[in-house]
Motif scaffolding. Structure first.
Motif, PDB file in Angstrom:
ATOM      1  N   THR A 275     -16.928  -4.526   2.283  1.00  0.00           N
ATOM      2  CA  THR A 275     -15.928  -4.366   1.226  1.00  0.00           C
ATOM      3  C   THR A 275     -14.973  -3.225   1.541  1.00  0.00           C
ATOM      4  N   VAL A 276     -15.493  -2.121   2.043  1.00  0.00           N
ATOM      5  CA  VAL A 276     -14.628  -0.993   2.429  1.00  0.00           C
ATOM      6  C   VAL A 276     -13.680  -1.423   3.533  1.00  0.00           C
ATOM      7  N   SER A 277     -14.196  -2.185   4.487  1.00  0.00           N
ATOM      8  CA  SER A 277     -13.355  -2.673   5.584  1.00  0.00           C
ATOM      9  C   SER A 277     -12.232  -3.563   5.062  1.00  0.00           C
ATOM     10  N   ARG A 278     -12.569  -4.428   4.086  1.00  0.00           N
ATOM     11  CA  ARG A 278     -11.532  -5.307   3.516  1.00  0.00           C
ATOM     12  C   ARG A 278     -10.447  -4.489   2.813  1.00  0.00           C
ATOM     13  N   VAL A 279     -10.845  -3.452   2.102  1.00  0.00           N
ATOM     14  CA  VAL A 279      -9.863  -2.591   1.418  1.00  0.00           C
ATOM     15  C   VAL A 279      -8.957  -1.921   2.443  1.00  0.00           C
ATOM     16  N   LEU A 280      -9.551  -1.429   3.521  1.00  0.00           N
ATOM     17  CA  LEU A 280      -8.762  -0.768   4.571  1.00  0.00           C
ATOM     18  C   LEU A 280      -7.751  -1.721   5.193  1.00  0.00           C
ATOM     19  N   ASN A 281      -8.159  -2.982   5.323  1.00  0.00           N
ATOM     20  CA  ASN A 281      -7.280  -3.977   5.950  1.00  0.00           C
ATOM     21  C   ASN A 281      -6.399  -4.708   4.937  1.00  0.00           C
ATOM     22  N   GLN A 282      -6.416  -4.205   3.680  1.00  0.00           N
ATOM     23  CA  GLN A 282      -5.579  -4.750   2.613  1.00  0.00           C
ATOM     24  C   GLN A 282      -5.794  -6.252   2.421  1.00  0.00           C
ATOM     25  N   ALA A 283      -7.036  -6.666   2.547  1.00  0.00           N
ATOM     26  CA  ALA A 283      -7.359  -8.079   2.339  1.00  0.00           C
ATOM     27  C   ALA A 283      -7.202  -8.426   0.860  1.00  0.00           C
ATOM     28  N   ALA A 284      -6.819  -9.661   0.597  1.00  0.00           N
ATOM     29  CA  ALA A 284      -6.531 -10.076  -0.785  1.00  0.00           C
ATOM     30  C   ALA A 284      -7.809 -10.302  -1.592  1.00  0.00           C
ATOM     31  N   GLN A 285      -8.928 -10.640  -0.914  1.00  0.00           N
ATOM     32  CA  GLN A 285     -10.121 -11.045  -1.631  1.00  0.00           C
ATOM     33  C   GLN A 285     -10.989  -9.869  -2.067  1.00  0.00           C
ATOM     34  N   VAL A 286     -10.365  -8.856  -2.702  1.00  0.00           N
ATOM     35  CA  VAL A 286     -11.081  -7.711  -3.247  1.00  0.00           C
ATOM     36  C   VAL A 286     -10.598  -7.506  -4.677  1.00  0.00           C
ATOM     37  N   ALA A 287     -11.531  -7.424  -5.619  1.00  0.00           N
ATOM     38  CA  ALA A 287     -11.161  -7.214  -7.021  1.00  0.00           C
ATOM     39  C   ALA A 287     -10.433  -5.873  -7.169  1.00  0.00           C
ATOM     40  N   GLU A 288      -9.475  -5.825  -8.077  1.00  0.00           N
ATOM     41  CA  GLU A 288      -8.649  -4.627  -8.222  1.00  0.00           C
ATOM     42  C   GLU A 288      -9.490  -3.402  -8.578  1.00  0.00           C
ATOM     43  N   LYS A 289     -10.461  -3.555  -9.477  1.00  0.00           N
ATOM     44  CA  LYS A 289     -11.296  -2.401  -9.870  1.00  0.00           C
ATOM     45  C   LYS A 289     -12.131  -1.909  -8.698  1.00  0.00           C
ATOM     46  N   THR A 290     -12.617  -2.853  -7.896  1.00  0.00           N
ATOM     47  CA  THR A 290     -13.384  -2.467  -6.705  1.00  0.00           C
ATOM     48  C   THR A 290     -12.501  -1.730  -5.716  1.00  0.00           C
ATOM     49  N   ARG A 291     -11.278  -2.247  -5.514  1.00  0.00           N
ATOM     50  CA  ARG A 291     -10.338  -1.596  -4.600  1.00  0.00           C
ATOM     51  C   ARG A 291     -10.063  -0.151  -5.058  1.00  0.00           C
ATOM     52  N   GLU A 292      -9.843   0.010  -6.344  1.00  0.00           N
ATOM     53  CA  GLU A 292      -9.556   1.348  -6.877  1.00  0.00           C
ATOM     54  C   GLU A 292     -10.745   2.281  -6.671  1.00  0.00           C
ATOM     55  N   ARG A 293     -11.979   1.756  -6.845  1.00  0.00           N
ATOM     56  CA  ARG A 293     -13.180   2.584  -6.668  1.00  0.00           C
ATOM     57  C   ARG A 293     -13.316   3.028  -5.207  1.00  0.00           C
ATOM     58  N   VAL A 294     -13.048   2.101  -4.290  1.00  0.00           N
ATOM     59  CA  VAL A 294     -13.135   2.429  -2.864  1.00  0.00           C
ATOM     60  C   VAL A 294     -12.069   3.453  -2.480  1.00  0.00           C
ATOM     61  N   GLU A 295     -10.829   3.246  -2.953  1.00  0.00           N
ATOM     62  CA  GLU A 295      -9.751   4.185  -2.636  1.00  0.00           C
ATOM     63  C   GLU A 295     -10.033   5.568  -3.209  1.00  0.00           C
ATOM     64  N   ALA A 296     -10.643   5.615  -4.405  1.00  0.00           N
ATOM     65  CA  ALA A 296     -11.013   6.906  -4.995  1.00  0.00           C
ATOM     66  C   ALA A 296     -12.068   7.604  -4.141  1.00  0.00           C
ATOM     67  N   ALA A 297     -13.054   6.825  -3.635  1.00  0.00           N
ATOM     68  CA  ALA A 297     -14.092   7.401  -2.765  1.00  0.00           C
ATOM     69  C   ALA A 297     -13.480   7.964  -1.486  1.00  0.00           C
ATOM     70  N   MET A 298     -12.509   7.249  -0.917  1.00  0.00           N
ATOM     71  CA  MET A 298     -11.835   7.740   0.295  1.00  0.00           C
ATOM     72  C   MET A 298     -11.152   9.076   0.034  1.00  0.00           C
ATOM     73  N   ARG A 299     -10.473   9.172  -1.113  1.00  0.00           N
ATOM     74  CA  ARG A 299      -9.790  10.427  -1.438  1.00  0.00           C
ATOM     75  C   ARG A 299     -10.792  11.565  -1.649  1.00  0.00           C
ATOM     76  N   GLU A 300     -11.861  11.280  -2.376  1.00  0.00           N
ATOM     77  CA  GLU A 300     -12.855  12.317  -2.685  1.00  0.00           C
ATOM     78  C   GLU A 300     -13.560  12.819  -1.429  1.00  0.00           C
ATOM     79  N   LEU A 301     -13.745  11.918  -0.471  1.00  0.00           N
ATOM     80  CA  LEU A 301     -14.433  12.304   0.780  1.00  0.00           C
ATOM     81  C   LEU A 301     -13.475  12.740   1.883  1.00  0.00           C
ATOM     82  N   ASN A 302     -12.149  12.678   1.553  1.00  0.00           N
ATOM     83  CA  ASN A 302     -11.124  12.988   2.579  1.00  0.00           C
ATOM     84  C   ASN A 302     -11.288  12.123   3.812  1.00  0.00           C
ATOM     85  N   TYR A 303     -11.521  10.823   3.572  1.00  0.00           N
ATOM     86  CA  TYR A 303     -11.688   9.891   4.685  1.00  0.00           C
ATOM     87  C   TYR A 303     -10.353   9.644   5.385  1.00  0.00           C
TER      88      TYR A 303
END
Length: 361
Positions: free
Chosen positions: A22-50
């Motif tokens: 799922t994280v990989s799909r978010v990174l590759n901007q794949a369409a098949q990711v729910a918006e809330k899930t995408r937001e949660r993953v992006e928030a985790a990236m910011r919090e961890l300074n990924y």
């Protein structure tokens, strides 16, 4: 001292409570990711300074989320503003931008800049270099299957491009001067090997011809303030002077204003000056410059939007040209010519002004 451990996709997945895939799909901007899930993953990236490992992505044959920009000299204001707008919008969409600067307008220089970008495995290339149609198509061929978007070619070139309408801009400046009553109008062009300079020049000539006028004189600059200054200094120290001058960019117009001041020519009472571009500092010239505005933030945003769309839908054909409008920005460097300043325009001139206004309704 030990080097801090890099944050991995597994770390982001654990922090967000999702799978690695799922994280990989978010990174590759794949369409098949729910918006809330995408937001949660992006928030985790910011919090961890990924920070994505772009080199690893490239070696794996994946998209690098890097765009290439081939640009003319960034010491010039207009290309610099364009590059800033492109980088800003790309960053908002999760893309990095690498820039290769073209020092001259020769085809081989543009090819070298493009090859430098291809070597860095960019996903797509934006080209902000004035190119004739034949040269533009040749540069596009050099890019193979990479999507290429042009920002400074002929609108008739049938290329994937975003352009400001050069004929519209040229006519707007000329018609403003004609409406004020000017008839002795000098032209200060950019280098005519530049397609944008040539199209602006052709627009001025066409407008003058329609009004049964010839240019007072034609001067050819190189886009720099220094060339505008030197050419205007020679012109303004001749026995006969124009009442107005159309200038192909704001930087040369700055040189014209300096030359007028040095020659004791008052702007706008004795000489009206119209620039082109509406660069950020033109409002702070002395006097503030009347100019033709090109919205570089808009063109930068739209060029990145369209490039990203092309990357997300590679099966579609991308050859359309988007033509953006220019606007006349009235400030303090234009006025009626001296002979007309204290008297009304002739009846014929008044009728021409009224006719032009009616055409714009």
């Amino acid at each position: 001292m030990n080097k801090p451990k890099s944050v991995t996709l597994d770390d982001v997945a654990r922090h967000a409570g999702v799978s690695y895939q799922t994280v990989s799909r978010v990174l590759n901007q794949a369409a098949q990711v729910a918006e809330k899930t995408r937001e949660r993953v992006e928030a985790a990236m910011r919090e961890l300074n990924y920070v994505p490992n772009r080199m690893a992505q490239q070696l794996a044959g994946k998209r690098s989320f890097t765009l290439g920009l081939a640009s003319t000299n960034l010491a010039l204001n207009a290309p610099s503003q364009g590059a800033s707008a492109i980088k800003s919008r790309a960053s908002q969409l999760g893309y990095h931008v690498v820039i290769s600067m073209v020092e001259d307008l020769q085809l081989q220089s543009c090819r070298a800049a493009v090859n430098e970008l291809i070597a860095q495995r960019v996903d797509g290339i934006l080209i902000n270099v004035p190119l004739d149609t034949g040269n533009a198509h040749e540069v596009k061929q050099c890019c193979g299957n990479l999507p290429v978007l042009f920002l400074d070619v002929d609108p008739q070139a049938n290329l994937f491009s975003i352009l400001f309408d050069p004929l519209e801009g040229a006519r707007q400046g000329l018609e403003h001067l004609l409406d004020l009553g000017h008839r002795d109008i000098a032209l200060l062009t950019g280098p005519l090997e530049s397609v944008s300079a040539r199209l602006r020049y052709e627009g001025w000539l066409g407008g003058l011809s329609e009004n049964q006028l010839d240019p007072f004189t034609v001067l050819h600059g190189d886009w720099s303030s220094a060339s505008g200054y030197q050419l205007a200094l020679e012109l303004l120290n001749q026995p006969q002077r124009p009442t107005a001058i159309l200038v192909a960019n704001d930087q040369m117009a700055l040189g014209v204003l300096r030359a007028a001041h040095q020659s004791g020519v008052n702007v706008p009472q004795q000489l009206s000056v119209v620039g082109y571009d509406d660069t950020e500092d033109s409002a702070y010239f002395q006097p503030p410059l009347t100019t033709i505005a090109q919205d570089f933030r808009l063109s930068g945003r739209e060029s990145v939007n369209r490039m990203v769309q092309a990357l997300q839908h590679p099966q579609q054909t991308h050859a359309e040209s988007l033509l953006l409008h220019t606007t006349l920005k009235l400030r303090q460097t234009t006025a009626a010519p001296n002979a007309l300043a204290d008297s009304a325009l002739t009846l014929a001139d008044q009728l021409k002004v009224i006719a032009r206004k009616l055409e714009q309704l």
